[in-house]
Design a protein around this motif. Sequence first.
Motif: not given
Lengths: 206, 468
Positions: A15-18, A74-76, A130, B194, B197, B314, B317-318, B321
């Motif tokens: 569950d982590m983007p990029n 996840e994305r990217n 997921r 992105a 992309t 998401d 959360q990112a 982090r």
Amino acid sequence: MQPFTTVDGKAVALDMPNVDTDQIIPARFLWRPRGDGYGGLLFHDLRHDAGGAPKPGFPLDAPAAEGAAVLVAERNFGCGSSREHAVWALADAGMRVVIAPSFGDIFYSNCFKNGLLPIVLPEARCAELRAALARNPGARLIVDLAEQTVTGPVGVNDGFAIDRFPVDPLRRELLLAGEDEIGFTRRHEAAIAAFEADYAAAMPWL
Amino acid sequence: MTAGRSLFDKIWQRHAILTRPDGAVLLHVGRHLVHDGSRAAFRQLAERGLTLHSPSRTFATADHYVPTAPTAEVAPHRQEMIAALAAHAATHGIACFAPGDPRQGIVHVVGPEQGITLPGLVMVCGDSHTASHGALGALAFGIGASEVAHVLATQTLWQSRRPGSMRITVEGRLGNGVAPKDVVLAIIARIGAAGGTGRVIEYAGSTFRAMSIEGRLTVCNMSIEAGARAGMVAPDDTTFAYLAGRPFAPQGAAWERAVAYWRTLPSDADAAFDADVTLDAAAIVPMATWGTSPESALPVDGRIPDPDREPDADRRQAMRRALDYMDLRPGTPVDAIPIDRVFIGSCTNARIEDIRAAARVVAGRRVRVPAWVVPGSGLVKRQAEAEGLDRVLTAAGLEWRDPGCSMCVGMNGDVVPPGAHCASTSNRNFVGRQGPGARTHLMSPAMAAAAALTGHITDVRTMLAGGA
Ligand code: SF4
């Protein structure tokens, strides 16, 4: 290269983007020869603290993830550097398929050269998968390259579906046949030579 | 009526050897760059018993593993990578700039500097920042090791489909203290990591037309940080003036013929793009990143965003982090972020103009934190020394080193200590990029120099105005 046809494998969610290629395989390991194997280095710094001791809680280290062959990300995913070592690390750790809403371009291309199939599914469907995998650790996904389908999760009664995914015909053809791309291209030698003669005449400064 | 063609269309079509019914194109590669990280590709070639298809189209330089201090002891595994490149170059008859050669340096600095990079070419290199070379009007992109082996063996590359296109137009004059790095960070902050992309970006508009080649190289270099395959700027008189007389550029009558051809390359007025983005140069201010993706770039007068206000779970959360890794709190002003180390270098910002910009800021002042300047090539180093910039920098307390990738990626052992905040002119602030636990803040050379003087992120405009 071994042909890729179908994979019926345990799936694990990340569950982590990029997720960049520095996360997949840190730069300080890149000098190691390919033959040494990169599986043990996959996501190294996410799985170990600064002192090198294992960090608990990483999804791939859960007992139910043992032997997983499909990663739902996840994305990217795989953005950043061109290092093919990122694909080697995944492949050497037993991964055959990575599913994500989007990929870094170079990583995506590198996957095909190493028998690892990158699959793009819609963002919402990836999130559903997921979540389903989180509820059902160790659930499986079945990937059929010829049919271009992902089926599952199987073995649980939770969100089951058959998804069709796009893949470029040439890449699909080479992967299904397990064909070496250099050998394939060398069959076009006459066309390359003709192009080069014309190109050299038009741009003699090169 | 047919639509006009873009710069990208023209280069793509000119280099298509054949197109399959499914749309896959076999593309010819005009020039190919390799470096000391390319060992795996040469091994693949050897395993198949193949030789190099076009040695005269292949150029080698050592950069990732080279030491940047003359006294440094080079670990055997690094020495082996550097030696392998020289050995492969000798075996295959490739021009090679090895350590000790004044032309040696970072592959994306050396290519343009030597005139290896030319308008209208398809160029590739086993390195994601190959997009840099688009600054001279080439279609240049990074590839993986297997593709490097493929190019070495065939001088071609399969592209399973034509990439999409995107035009980013910036109009107007940049303010004092605002650098090309700020422009590209502002672009990435706008379109996201992105945002490009699957696309090739053309940078258009008066801001880029007025920009030097060095500045265009900085912008194109970071195209990959927006996810793009490549970035490019139409070749113009600035490009031709930069290339004239460079060792691998055409000379004499061939030069005239080449320039005439290059003048046909810029996008037609009615060329179509899949996406268009426009920015106003006057609205761009010095930038710095706070997080662990280049898209976390903010104006220097901004504040770190609050994840609680981010609607997407998401992303929230990112952000949490990233804040945790960077040891930062929401709401903190960007210019209150502490800086413990400074790195001025990398293929993004290690050219002569970058070193001049840093020297201008620190001249007559004294740095507070350890700060390195690592020129992009031996020739950049020489020129800077001829201009006396090394003395300005060392008098201010900065360390003047030998050319290479250095602390951008730390593969040669030059790393930021765990936990330290580094003001860096490189292109990636990923977790652990500059060393395990390193906390990277991306910014321009002038901004990095300003941070070196104060020990925190600092709006360089206040220093240029004589403040602080
Ligand atoms: S300077 Fe950094 S980004 Fe550029 S080629 Fe070297 S390692 Fe890669």
